[in-house]
Design a protein around this motif. Structure first.
Motif, mmCIF file in Angstrom:
data_model
loop_
_atom_site.group_PDB
_atom_site.id
_atom_site.type_symbol
_atom_site.label_atom_id
_atom_site.label_comp_id
_atom_site.label_asym_id
_atom_site.label_seq_id
_atom_site.Cartn_x
_atom_site.Cartn_y
_atom_site.Cartn_z
ATOM 1 N N ASP A 75 13.361 0.919 43.681
ATOM 2 C CA ASP A 75 13.443 -0.538 43.814
ATOM 3 C C ASP A 75 14.553 -0.917 44.787
ATOM 4 O O ASP A 75 15.723 -0.924 44.420
ATOM 5 N N GLU A 76 14.188 -1.212 46.003
ATOM 6 C CA GLU A 76 15.147 -1.570 47.049
ATOM 7 C C GLU A 76 16.383 -0.692 47.002
ATOM 8 O O GLU A 76 17.509 -1.192 46.919
ATOM 9 N N THR A 102 9.427 -6.307 42.076
ATOM 10 C CA THR A 102 10.148 -5.667 40.978
ATOM 11 C C THR A 102 9.336 -5.743 39.690
ATOM 12 O O THR A 102 9.263 -4.772 38.934
HETATM 13 MG MG LIG Z 1 13.376 -7.294 43.239
#
Ligand SMILES: [Mg+2]
Ligand SMILES: Nc1ncnc2c1ncn2[C@@H]1O[C@H](COP(=O)(O)OP(=O)(O)O)[C@@H](O)[C@H]1O
Lengths: 545, 343, 352
Positions: C162-163, C43
């Motif tokens: 992001d995920e 991240t």
């Molecule tokens: Mg993360």
């Protein structure tokens, strides 16, 4: 910003400390005389003792009632829970000094209505038999203070009970323990931190409240610390002593609040884990009416009877006389048409409420945003400063402000500004916590999303954050407004004739036992408060999720 | 720099203009008063009486508003001093029931020299020879009882009767730290009966109220049976309201309480203040005080209403502000030690 | 053609490196997965690319222009990128259509065009029916598609994810993987996709960047990363691998617990040194006879097994525990003595 906040909070405290250590008159010299006097003068030791034991009594009383009542609400199929919670909210919203006024009318030993009924039922005669209640006593103070501190403790305990995972209790039940055993063996120990914390909250409330003590103690010739500090402000004010007498209150508050924070654990008690859904409610069956008794008692004493007696008193000539021929609109006419202070007081109160709420909300929102988004260096200090005034009792704050702003370069005594500063400081923690909780509910990624699509930080604030926290901000505004219009314990030291508020006006009217007008102003204040609460609920209900 | 000087000069001129009426003036200037538009009156008279007079004045002078700030005499005194010390100019006209206040204020130069119309005709005992203040109203600090509670044959005759154990828990009294009337009355009691008496009285479980306007309301509501001190005029008001109370003029003597009026030297509305002071001493207001306010008037030509015991038939203990002044703090302190409150 | 370039990118929090010396070149239109366990700095890397964080070292270039370097960082709003967040970050106070049109509004496109393009995106993500609803009325999967449509609408040069699927349940996740890959092919954005799920990375990425402890462990196509892990960490993380401790004897020979084994590929530590080798769980044979060693095999004992329908998973102790996938028909009780036979060309030597 941080500087302004620091000055707002630290300047009064600095003056407090300095004044307590210097002689009152020039040449100003370092002295411990004031503290010395605190420890030897009976006129300080006694109020200190009274304050201490009454506060302990208030704490115990609150916990003794709140614990079983919270358990009943949270764990049994008690009827009318919604109504009960609403009524408890109503007692929350009632300024304690209003309750004290009402209880003078209800619990005066001979003319009080409760005693009237008592004599009527028993056939006893006033003065010949002991009255049922004598509100003009230390126990009277304990009683009234406990009534209006109870909702804090109740909410505290009820919330923590709601968060105790029910599987822990079910584990006990499955091993064959009857409901009451489970309650005592499992629930009670788990709720113990909340009970202790509730006790401390009640203790602190009681220790720092001015209204009930001042209204009930004087006729009983008792002094508490707050009334004692107040009396030190009678001309010529004994500022050194007042400052020295204030600091113990501040110290005790700081220490107890820290203790409370420690007891409640660092997580607070909102997230305790475990699962608490599908709580199995204990069937009360035929015990329902019995279970309702404590609620009936507490709520009658804190809401029904006081509101009733205020409504009655507002419309009669003599509150202790029979109804026939007693009815009148004179009190209303007097307050709204003849009494020249009404307009001034209402205007001042309104101005203060609106400005403290507006400035407080703006400040709280800005600080909340800066510190939660970690946008500035020292954001931790910002949030600390914003919550610190929680530990400053209203009357202590007022002493500090008085000391800080009766000197050059900033002479604010006699202006609305100094009262405004008091309200702003006092309400800042509440406002900050409100705003912070609604800011926390706005995921930072919502703002990031706006940025990455081309919005500047400001634009993101306007497009995303602002609309999402709007309801929270409006609620904050109203909270501060309500808190401000009912303020008495700081105002009492800071007002002058030109800067009177409604609460102080009522306090003055009490000096001459003008109960009719007091009742009218009380009802007015309650009406405004409840209108605000309804509005808050309205906004909260419309909250987008 | 130059403009700066000019501003200072202008400010000076304005200040001097404002100070001018305080210097010498013997007649209120209505036009100037109307221009000021307002007068602020700090008073210790019953709030309803005060507001009624204020309303009357507004009717007579629709362009001038009256702001009434009512509180107990001692509280009024404290506020005036606190505000004076902090440089707050708010009060124009003042009335308290503690004549010592006026002696003190006069010494400090806080009062304006002004003799309202008609005051020159008042008995010399009731006005300052130099013209700084005059007795606007007077009351007696009387005893009283609730007729529902106290049977006729039990009515106490004077202060000494109150020490009887049967009155324990049934008495109410105002506080000298708060009420000028009570201060004057309590001082008179100590002169006649000594502190000894008060010490015994304090054992009687007395309901301690603040104002002598509050004690009559307490016995009217039946909260207490007998009042040790209270305003005679509040008793009359209660009796007019058909409350079950009666006045007692104690056999030891009834304290007489003068309640002067003065105009402040730094009054923010100097003209309106003088106009208002004139009004306060007018026959109309004085007669109102007597008729509706239940007060005593020292202004010649004002008549007591039917059925009121004339002053001449009451054994009165005259007030003695000059004599009381040195003892004020001591009285308050000693009293608080006995009865609590207002230390 | 290199579109996005990270060079020596570093970010520290209180002296601890969250991202350390990360270098990577991404071609235009490429789909890159940053893969690694939670806390490895994915991240942080992505947020530096987006411009939310400023690097403490190194730089980021887009089309040759430096956009981030210590002390000078172009703000996110001026990078012409889009991002899809783990929390969806769909604005609850705007309708679906307003959400999707937001980026276009920021680009100051005319209203008609905004609407047209937003509706086209809703059609592409099969959300047309929900255009005027508020997000609270949508399911998780639908909200994620709104986020997708919103991110693609401004036609960003670079898309950051992001995920995005970690909050969805398993079924939806599979479906959305397809959807994202399909839209990637349709619009051809350069995409950086962060995930801790190796399945996701394998099925979607053109190239996978495996990260660990703030550093890059390996960069390669899914096949390379799967078939030829460069380190113990990658071998373990990509899954279905046993990593066994051994000692290099010399040449292709290693020794495990006194038994000699032949390793076909990979790196060797040097004679006499400790090293490891990895082998996939289904690339070894389990022989129900404890005596078959010598023949590139190790003796072992069955500890436990699980029947999985298509095959059986055995835990076998060969001095170290191994996970072995055997045919479902092979039924051995715990405690049974077995041999584990290795094929040299399926074993890969590891030094890192
Ligand atoms: Mg993360
Ligand atoms: N704001 C921060 N302050 C301190 N440490 C942080 C912060 N953000 C991330 N970290 C640390 O940096 C490391 C990498 O975090 P992150 O990039 O969020 O990992 P990932 O996304 O791969 O799970 C973690 O150890 C995390 O604890």
């Amino acid at each position: 910003m941080a500087l302004a906040l620091a000055i707002l909070v630290l300047l009064p405290l600095g003056w407090l400390a300095a004044t307590s250590l210097t002689t009152d008159n020039a040449p100003r010299e370092l002295t411990f005389r004031h503290y010395h006097q605190l420890f030897v003068d009976r006129s300080f030791l006694e109020p200190f003792w009274v304050t201490l034991w009454t506060s302990v009594a208030v704490g115990l009383l609150c916990v003794a009632f709140a614990a079983p009542m919270a358990w009943l609400v949270s764990r049994t199929d008690l009827p009318a829970k919604r109504l009960l919670r609403m009524m408890i909210l109503a007692s929350f919203a009632t300024p304690p000094f209003l309750g004290a006024f009402a209880w003078v009318l209800l619990g005066g030993p001979n003319a009080g209505l409760v005693n009237h009924w008592y004599y009527w039922i028993t056939g006893f005669k006033p003065f010949e038999a002991e009255s049922l209640v004598n509100i003009f006593s230390a126990w009277g103070i304990v009683f009234v203070t406990a009534l209006y501190t109870f909702p804090y403790v109740f909410t505290f305990v009820a919330t923590s009970l709601d968060h105790i995972p029910s599987d822990l209790e079910e584990a006990s039940a499955i091993l064959g323990a009857p409901a009451w055993r489970t309650a005592i063996d499992v629930t009670l120990p788990l709720a113990l931190p909340a009970l202790l914390a509730g006790f401390l909250v009640a203790f602190l409330q009681s220790m720092t409240l001015f209204g009930p003590a001042a209204i009930l103690a004087l006729p009983a010739s008792i002094d508490t610390m707050t009334t004692r500090i107040w009396s030190l402000f009678q001309f010529p004010p004994k500022l050194g002593l007042a400052a020295a007498a204030s600091l113990p209150l501040l110290l005790i508050t700081v220490v107890l609040l820290r203790a409370q924070a420690r007891i409640m654990g660092r997580r607070g008690f909102s997230v305790l884990g475990g699962k608490s859904t599908g709580q199995r409610l204990l069937r009360l069956g035929v015990w329902k009416p019995v279970a309702l008794l404590p609620f009936a008692f507490v709520l009658s004493c804190s809401v029904l009877l006081p509101y009733g007696v205020l409504a009655w008193t507002a419309f009669v000539k003599n509150y202790s006389a029979p109804a026939a021929g007693n009815f009148t609109f004179d009190n209303w006419k007097f307050v709204f048409l003849e009494f020249s202070q009404t307009r001034l007081a209402l205007t001042n109160t309104f101005l203060l409420g609106v400005s403290a709420a507006t400035a407080g909300t703006l400040l709280a929102t800005t600080i909340g945003y800066l510190s939660l988004r970690k946008l500035v260096w020292g954001h931790r200090w910002l949030s600390f400063l914003a919550t610190a005034p929680v530990a400053i009792p209203g009357i202590v704050l007022a002493v500090g402000l008085f000391l800080a702003y009766t000197h050059a370069p900033l002479v604010l005594y006699g202006t609305l500004t100094i009262i405004f500063l008091a309200y702003l400081t006092k309400e800042m923690p509440v406002g900050y916590q409100q705003v912070a909780s609604s800011l926390k509910s706005v995921h930072p990624e919502l703002e990031d999303a706006s940025r990455i699509f081309g919005a500047t930080r400001l634009r993101a604030l306007v497009d995303v954050t602002a609309p999402l926290i709007r309801n929270g901000v409006i609620a904050t505004w109203m909270f501060i407004f309500i808190g401000s219009i009912r303020e008495l314990s700081a105002t009492i030291l800071l007002f002058t004739a030109r800067t009177k508020t409604v609460s102080v006006t009522m306090f003055d009217l009490r000096e001459s036992n003008d109960w009719g007008p007091i009742a009218v102003l009380s009802l007015t204040m309650l009406a405004i408060t409840f209108a605000m609460i309804l509005a808050i609920n309205f906004f909260n209900d419309r909250r987008v999720t | 720099m130059k403009t700066h000087w000019k501003m200072t000069l202008t400010a000076l001129a304005v200040a001097m203009a404002a100070a001018a009426p305080a210097a010498a003036q013997d007649k209120a200037d209505v036009a100037a008063a109307e221009k000021e538009g307002k007068v602020v009156w700090y008073a210790s008279v019953d709030v309803k009486v005060a507001e009624a007079i204020a309303e009357d004045f507004r009717k007579a002078h629709p362009k001038i508003d009256v702001e009434v700030e009512r509180s107990g005499s001692e509280r009024v005194y404290q506020r005036v001093n606190q505000e004076h010390q902090s440089g707050i100019k708010h009060a124009d006209v003042v009335n308290t029931s503690d004549s010592t206040h006026f002696i003190t204020w006069k010494k400090k130069g806080m009062l304006a020299k002004y003799v309202p119309a008609g005051v020159d005709k008042i008995d010399k005992d009731y006005r300052d020879p130099e013209g700084y203040y005059a007795t606007w109203r007077a009351t007696l600090c009387v005893m009283g009882y609730n007729t529902n509670i106290v049977p006729p044959n039990q009515v106490p005759k004077g202060y000494k009767d109150l020490l009887d154990p049967k009155w324990k828990g049934k008495l109410t009294k105002a506080h000298p730290s708060y009420s000028g009337t009570s201060l004057t009355g309590t001082y008179a009691i100590t002169k006649v009966l000594g502190w000894d008496y008060l010490e015994k009285l304090s054992k009687q479980n007395v309901q301690q109220l603040q104002s002598t306007t509050a004690t009559p309301k307490s016995i009217a509501s039946g909260e207490r049976a007998v009042m040790v001190d209270g305003n005679e005029y509040n008793m009359f008001i209660e009796i007019n309201k058909k409350s079950p109370v009666k006045v007692i003029y104690p056999v030891e003597g009834t304290p007489f309480v003068s309640s002067p009026v003065a105009v402040f030297s730094d009054a923010p509305h100097p003209h309106a203040a003088r106009l208002f002071a004139d009004f306060l001493f007018s026959q109309k207001v004085q007669q109102y005080l007597v008729d509706k306010g239940g007060l005593r008037s020292v202004v010649p030509g004002v008549k007591d209403p039917e059925g009121r015991t004339p002053l001449s038939q009451i054994k009165v203990i005259p007030d003695d502000p000059e004599g009381m002044l040195p003892h004020v703090e001591e009285i308050k302190k000693k009293y608080a030690a006995l009865f609590g409150g207002g230390k | 053609m290199t579109h996005l370039e990270l060079a020596g990118l570093t970010k520290r929090y209180g002296g601890v490196g969250a991202v350390e010396d990360v270098s990577l070149s991404v071609a235009k239109g490429e789909f890159i997965c940053l893969l690694g366990p939670s806390g490895c700095g994915k991240t942080t890397t992505l947020r530096m690319i987006a411009g939310f964080l400023e690097p403490d070292g190194g730089e980021i270039r887009v089309a040759g222009e430096v956009v981030s370097r210590p002390g000078r960082s172009l703000p996110p709003e001026r990078r012409n990128m889009s991002m899809i967040f783990q929390s969806y970050a769909v604005w609850p106070h705007m309708t679906v259509l307003e959400n999707v049109a937001y980026g276009l509004k920021m680009q100051k496109r005319p209203a008609a065009e905004r609407r047209e393009r937003a509706l086209a995106m809703l059609a592409a993500t099969r959300l047309t029916d929900h255009a005027d609803k508020y997000p609270a009325a949508l399911s998780g999967g639908q909200q994620q598609r709104v986020a997708l449509a919103r991110a693609l609408a401004p036609n960003p040069a670079i898309l950051l994810l992001d995920e995005p699927l970690s909050n969805l349940d398993a079924n939806l996740r599979g479906e959305m993987r397809m959807e994202i890959r399909r839209l990637h092919e349709q619009f051809g954005n350069t995409s950086i996709y962060v995930t801790h799920d190796q399945m996701e990375a394998m099925t979607m990425a053109d190239r996978i960047v495996v990260m660990n402890g703030g550093r890059i462990e390996q960069i390669g196509t899914p096949h390379e990363v799967y078939d030829a892990p460069k380190s113990r960490f990658v071998a373990r993380f990509i899954g279905a691998s046993n990593v066994l401790e051994a000692k290099h004897v010399g040449g292709n020979q290693v020794e495990v617990a006194g038994h000699a084994l032949e390793i076909g590929r990979g790196d060797f530590a040097g004679a006499g040194r400790d090293m490891s080798f990895c082998v996939k769980t289904h690339d070894v044979d389990l022989v129900p006879d404890g005596t078959a060693h010598g023949n590139n095999a190790l003796p072992g004992v069955v500890r436990s097994h699980a029947y999985l329908g298509s095959h059986r998973d055995y835990i076998v102790d060969v001095g170290q525990e191994m996970l072995i996938s055997a045919p479902a028909s092979l039924d051995l009780a715990p405690g049974a003595k077995v041999s584990v036979r290795f094929h040299a060309d399926r074993c890969r030597g590891l030094v890192q």
